[in-house]
Design a protein around this motif. Sequence first.
Motif: not given
Length: 470
Positions: A279-294, A338-350
């Motif tokens: 979360c620190d590396t990707f600017g996400l919120d540690k308290e919320k559930p984290l979903f990933i896709f690889i 890539e686009e979603i990064k701009h609209s939701n920078p605190k809860s999404y990264n790619f």
Amino acid sequence: MEILHVTAECYPVAKVGGLGDVAGALPKYQQKHGHEVKLIMPFYNTKYVSAHEWETDYTGRTNLGDYFFDFQILKEKNNTLGFALYLVEITGLLDRPNVYGYNDDPQRFIAFQICVAEWLRQWHHKPDVVHCHDYHTGLLPFIFKHCYDYNMLESIPTVLTIHNAEYQGWLSWDRSVWIPRYDVWKTGLLDWKNVINPLASGIKNAWAVTAVSPSYMEELRYNSNGLEDLFEYEKGKCTGILNGIDSDIWNAATDSFIQTNYSLTNISKGKQANKNYLCDTFGLDKEKPLFIFIGRLVGEKAADILPDAIRTILWETKEEANFLILGSGEATVEYRLEEIKHSNPKSYNFYRGYNESLSHQMYAGADFLLMPSRVEPCGLNQMYALRYGTMPLVRRTGGLKDTVIDIGDGGYGICFSQANIEDLKHACSRAIEIYHQKKNLLSYRKKMMSIDNSWDNTVNKYLQLYQRLA
Ligand code: ADP
């Protein structure tokens, strides 16, 4: 037994996907179970190849139609992978940084197979079995049986394992000059629907055919990119054998790629520490559930539904969850992710690209793994996720069906039927609910981490098959 694997990928030498993982692990476990195992693959310009020492085992000269070339078979000096590793070096043709993606891939993989046959031809004895993997090595069973120069190899039992039947290596018939001189009465054993089809040829000519999960083997008879009738016809020699995982490499207690090691006794703390780092590396919120896709961002993986599904979930839940995506593939999917990064920078990264160490960190630090795949022959990601206490959300298909049981059925994962936004959304909302029931979440994590999907459990199935053939 003496077993020779022939493959285009093998982790950590060169890996693109699951084939690499399997080819790196299965031989190691077979050797551990008392067999003499060799693996041969192309010489690529990878870090592993330049960092290890090699000795020349054989040098030869052969041809691909009217193109004559020299080749070398190199052996890794110290057997660092736990089995004997050989590379086929053809200067200018194979020695490139990537495994696939070149215009001359067909020539590269046919030349590779011819060199393997040349090398085997001069052995003083024969291996007990040659185990081929996917279409890149699918012509070998034909070469052994029907090419005049190699008929001394005819008696070697061959197994073809299908890791993915979507890719078949089709070639028009004017390329038949690349195949060593063969009995023209056997032309039909190379053909499927008027083209040379290396995967179909492998299915027709191998002594036995396996797919990487029982459910996928069943599905191939109804959905296999044009080979359905062939699978139906050859079903007598086809079996599904579920892949395992290398539980030495994929082990949260010892994994050197992750920030904090953990085990069954400190799951919550360990996972949270790894999540914090992510979360620190990707600017996400540690308290919320984290979903990933690889994974590969392609239609098979239903990566195209991810952008809209993620946007909808973030919108409807008022950003009650985080999403982190790792992968590369179709340009339009990459662009939309890539686009979603701009609209939701605190809860999404790619993270666009391939990153082995980040993938380990994500399996360790995430709460949930998304796998809405349309086609999933076995799928290793869900098994890695389970091993790290990360709950998989999977579409019921192929190997996902064989490895994940829904919590509603007494299991440890979330299953759904369709690769569409609605089903994925529903699965995510079930996951968010579980995330907030901390006690339940912990007991699911314990359950997941206790599952043993290691190769130790399945390696014998291949050995029994070889013994039957021998
Ligand atoms: P595939 O159909 O791609 O072979 P599998 O689930 O069988 O799918 O195996 C995928 C393997 O590739 C797993 O080890 C997964 O972690 C890895 N992988 C896929 N994409 C990436 C990526 N972008 N970066 C790192 N590892 C990846």
